[in-house]
Design a protein around this motif. Structure first.
Motif, PDB file in Angstrom:
ATOM      1  N   LYS A   4      -4.858 131.176  26.769  1.00 14.89           N
ATOM      2  CA  LYS A   4      -3.887 130.131  27.095  1.00 14.89           C
ATOM      3  C   LYS A   4      -2.428 130.557  26.946  1.00 14.89           C
ATOM      4  O   LYS A   4      -1.554 129.735  26.762  1.00 14.89           O
ATOM      5  CB  LYS A   4      -4.150 128.890  26.234  1.00 14.89           C
ATOM      6  N   TYR A   5      -2.162 131.844  27.057  1.00 12.99           N
ATOM      7  CA  TYR A   5      -0.783 132.337  26.938  1.00 12.99           C
ATOM      8  C   TYR A   5      -0.123 132.309  28.311  1.00 12.99           C
ATOM      9  O   TYR A   5      -0.554 132.989  29.240  1.00 12.99           O
ATOM     10  CB  TYR A   5      -0.788 133.749  26.352  1.00 12.99           C
ATOM     11  N   THR A   6       0.938 131.548  28.439  1.00 15.17           N
ATOM     12  CA  THR A   6       1.577 131.335  29.747  1.00 15.17           C
ATOM     13  C   THR A   6       2.683 132.345  29.999  1.00 15.17           C
ATOM     14  O   THR A   6       3.215 132.956  29.074  1.00 15.17           O
ATOM     15  CB  THR A   6       2.172 129.913  29.815  1.00 15.17           C
ATOM     16  N   ASN A   7       3.045 132.474  31.286  1.00 14.27           N
ATOM     17  CA  ASN A   7       4.177 133.332  31.652  1.00 14.27           C
ATOM     18  C   ASN A   7       5.446 132.834  30.973  1.00 14.27           C
ATOM     19  O   ASN A   7       6.248 133.622  30.488  1.00 14.27           O
ATOM     20  CB  ASN A   7       4.372 133.346  33.165  1.00 14.27           C
ATOM     21  N   PHE A   8       5.621 131.531  30.962  1.00 17.71           N
ATOM     22  CA  PHE A   8       6.792 130.934  30.324  1.00 17.71           C
ATOM     23  C   PHE A   8       6.889 131.347  28.865  1.00 17.71           C
ATOM     24  O   PHE A   8       7.942 131.773  28.393  1.00 17.71           O
ATOM     25  CB  PHE A   8       6.705 129.395  30.454  1.00 17.71           C
ATOM     26  N   SER A   9       5.780 131.280  28.150  1.00 17.76           N
ATOM     27  CA  SER A   9       5.767 131.692  26.742  1.00 17.76           C
ATOM     28  C   SER A   9       6.091 133.171  26.590  1.00 17.76           C
ATOM     29  O   SER A   9       6.820 133.568  25.675  1.00 17.76           O
ATOM     30  CB  SER A   9       4.409 131.399  26.109  1.00 17.76           C
ATOM     31  N   GLY A  10       5.557 133.990  27.486  1.00 17.83           N
ATOM     32  CA  GLY A  10       5.834 135.423  27.441  1.00 17.83           C
ATOM     33  C   GLY A  10       7.306 135.729  27.619  1.00 17.83           C
ATOM     34  O   GLY A  10       7.881 136.547  26.891  1.00 17.83           O
ATOM     35  N   TYR A  11       7.932 135.058  28.582  1.00 20.51           N
ATOM     36  CA  TYR A  11       9.358 135.287  28.827  1.00 20.51           C
ATOM     37  C   TYR A  11      10.205 134.798  27.654  1.00 20.51           C
ATOM     38  O   TYR A  11      11.161 135.467  27.243  1.00 20.51           O
ATOM     39  CB  TYR A  11       9.803 134.597  30.108  1.00 20.51           C
ATOM     40  N   ILE A  12       9.855 133.647  27.125  1.00 21.20           N
ATOM     41  CA  ILE A  12      10.604 133.112  25.982  1.00 21.20           C
ATOM     42  C   ILE A  12      10.426 134.012  24.760  1.00 21.20           C
ATOM     43  O   ILE A  12      11.386 134.289  24.033  1.00 21.20           O
ATOM     44  CB  ILE A  12      10.163 131.666  25.666  1.00 21.20           C
ATOM     45  N   HIS A  13       9.216 134.485  24.529  1.00 21.19           N
ATOM     46  CA  HIS A  13       8.984 135.379  23.390  1.00 21.19           C
ATOM     47  C   HIS A  13       9.708 136.714  23.565  1.00 21.19           C
ATOM     48  O   HIS A  13      10.173 137.311  22.583  1.00 21.19           O
ATOM     49  CB  HIS A  13       7.488 135.597  23.165  1.00 21.19           C
ATOM     50  N   PHE A  14       9.795 137.186  24.797  1.00 23.53           N
ATOM     51  CA  PHE A  14      10.545 138.410  25.050  1.00 23.53           C
ATOM     52  C   PHE A  14      12.021 138.202  24.690  1.00 23.53           C
ATOM     53  O   PHE A  14      12.632 139.031  24.010  1.00 23.53           O
ATOM     54  CB  PHE A  14      10.398 138.828  26.518  1.00 23.53           C
ATOM     55  N   GLY A  15      12.573 137.085  25.122  1.00 23.97           N
ATOM     56  CA  GLY A  15      13.960 136.771  24.778  1.00 23.97           C
ATOM     57  C   GLY A  15      14.155 136.583  23.287  1.00 23.97           C
ATOM     58  O   GLY A  15      15.170 137.005  22.719  1.00 23.97           O
ATOM     59  N   ALA A  16      13.187 135.958  22.641  1.00 28.87           N
ATOM     60  CA  ALA A  16      13.275 135.741  21.195  1.00 28.87           C
ATOM     61  C   ALA A  16      13.267 137.065  20.443  1.00 28.87           C
ATOM     62  O   ALA A  16      14.027 137.263  19.489  1.00 28.87           O
ATOM     63  CB  ALA A  16      12.119 134.858  20.725  1.00 28.87           C
ATOM     64  N   GLY A  17      12.423 137.985  20.874  1.00 26.76           N
ATOM     65  CA  GLY A  17      12.383 139.301  20.243  1.00 26.76           C
ATOM     66  C   GLY A  17      13.676 140.063  20.427  1.00 26.76           C
ATOM     67  O   GLY A  17      14.173 140.708  19.496  1.00 26.76           O
TER      68      GLY A  17
END
Length: 183
Positions: A100-113
């Motif tokens: 259930k990991y979404t593209n939106f979550s991936g992009y936000i987590h990339f920015g957060a990192g």
């Protein structure tokens, strides 16, 4: 997806509608890159700050050996930056669920990192430079100690700002956990 709320121009706002998001295999890649970015850049900042301030502490050991324990404060503060990156990397990596990991979550987590990592890198550069010069000055003048601590606190705050923003971004990413069934 956005929905426009009509009203006066000053009341016109955009709201995100809770809709299913796309889930592709690249989402986990971006999430993992966010975790890696947080850890790598934060540890680069911690390493630089520790090394640069450590040179000043070594010089202090030659000039005034009795002041070493108080002079080691910049080295400790630089080391804390690595912990900020570790915290963000652990939070992001535990959120990656292939089901259930979404593209939106991936992009936000990339920015957060990137936010946590780059902020800690900047803080490490500042702590290293301030720590080195301040510890050397402290060897010659005791009154500089309080000013040194204040400068180090403000430099450390830069890394803390990145950590706070990363945690807020993670909260946004965890809300987008429903995959679109068509992908």
């Amino acid at each position: 997806y956005q929905r426009r709320v009509h009203g006066t121009p000053s009341e016109c706002l955009f709201f995100f509608v809770q809709m299913p998001y796309d889930c592709t295999s690249s989402a986990a890649f971006f999430g993992a890159m966010g975790a890696a970015s947080a850890l790598v850049f934060a540890n680069l900042g911690a390493a630089y700050g520790t090394a640069k301030a450590g040179v000043g502490v070594a010089h202090l050991g030659i000039m005034a050996p009795t002041k070493i324990m108080r002079g080691i404060v910049p080295v400790v503060m630089a080391g804390i930056l690595g912990i900020y990156g570790l915290i963000v990397a652990v939070i992001i990596s535990t959120a990656i669920d292939p089901a259930k990991y979404t593209n939106f979550s991936g992009y936000i987590h990339f920015g957060a990192g990137l936010a946590a990592g780059m902020a800690s890198l900047a803080a490490g550069l500042a702590i290293g430079i301030v720590g080195d010069s301040s510890v050397r000055a402290y060897g010659k003048q005791d009154k500089i100690f309080v000013a040194m601590i204040l400068m180090l606190i403000f430099a450390e705050a830069l890394g803390l700002y990145g950590l706070i923003i990363s945690l807020l971004m993670n909260n946004v990413a965890t809300k987008a956990n429903e995959c679109n069934k068509s992908s």
